[in-house]
Design an enzyme around this catalytic site. Sequence first.
Site, PDB file in Angstrom:
ATOM      1  CB  CYS A  68      -1.068  -0.147   1.109  1.00  0.00           C
ATOM      2  SG  CYS A  68      -0.284   0.183   2.858  1.00  0.00           S
ATOM      3  CB  CYS A 149      -1.090   3.300   3.550  1.00  0.00           C
ATOM      4  SG  CYS A 149       0.281   1.991   3.202  1.00  0.00           S
TER       5      CYS A 149
END
Length: 234
Positions: A68, A149
């Site tokens: 991510c 992320c």
Amino acid sequence: PGSTPDFQDIIEDRCYNYTQRIRPDSRSRNCQEIKQAFMSAFISKDPCKATKEDYRRLIDLADPTVPCNKRVLWSKTKELAREYAKLRGLVTLEDTLLGFLADRLHWCGEPGSPDLNTWSCPDWEKDCRTNYRSVFWEVLSERFAESACGTVQVLLNGSLENAFDEMSIFGRVEAPNLKPMVTLQVWLVHDPGKPPRDSCSGSSIKKLKSILSERNVRFICRDNLSRDLFLRSS
Ligand code: N1C
């Protein structure tokens, strides 16, 4: 254009190539099942009536497993983004199974027929926005962005007057779906030998900045990078 000739065979070949050679570590996947799910998403259906729901089963079968915190987004800079990601060990959507399967392909069906339409598929601008190809990239892009992320990079084309295009998939789907606390690093890269036409302080990037600040996404921007300098130094 109509559907890409040999669409099914290409999907199948790419699926085996990806799951066995490119990412043999990815969890075991059934390529026949994935191909069937892809076909049944659009075969026999009105090519202008695609919904996210149509792709649900396909997405469930092939959920991406890329990290991510290593994601690269792009708009009008696809080849450069691919090159950059490869060089830095980062990933674009084409590094996930479904992005890899569909890259550069066209597909649509027609009501009442078990075959792909090979002469003409609807276009986003000219015909209808809810065509199967556009909706596919929207669903995938939304998931790719919302599950990102850490620092997310985006490569925008600094040779365009508006490097940030609100109507692009990056503009309407990805930027508005980044999670709070993510940092978006914008790189404005222009063609070598030409002066840049947009910058971090230009109105298009200001618009992007405002979309992000509403979502509490942090924003970093670097401009005036020619393609070669960007690949060597960033
Ligand atoms: O509309 P865009 O770019 O802003 O979409 C790019 C954006 C990227 O960050 C990707 O994550 O959305 C994702 N994406 C793809 O990965 C992709 N591969 C191929 C979106 N679209 C993708 N395509 C096709 O190219 C698709 O048909 C879409 O409409 C174009 C995107 O072109 P763009 O305007 O340069």
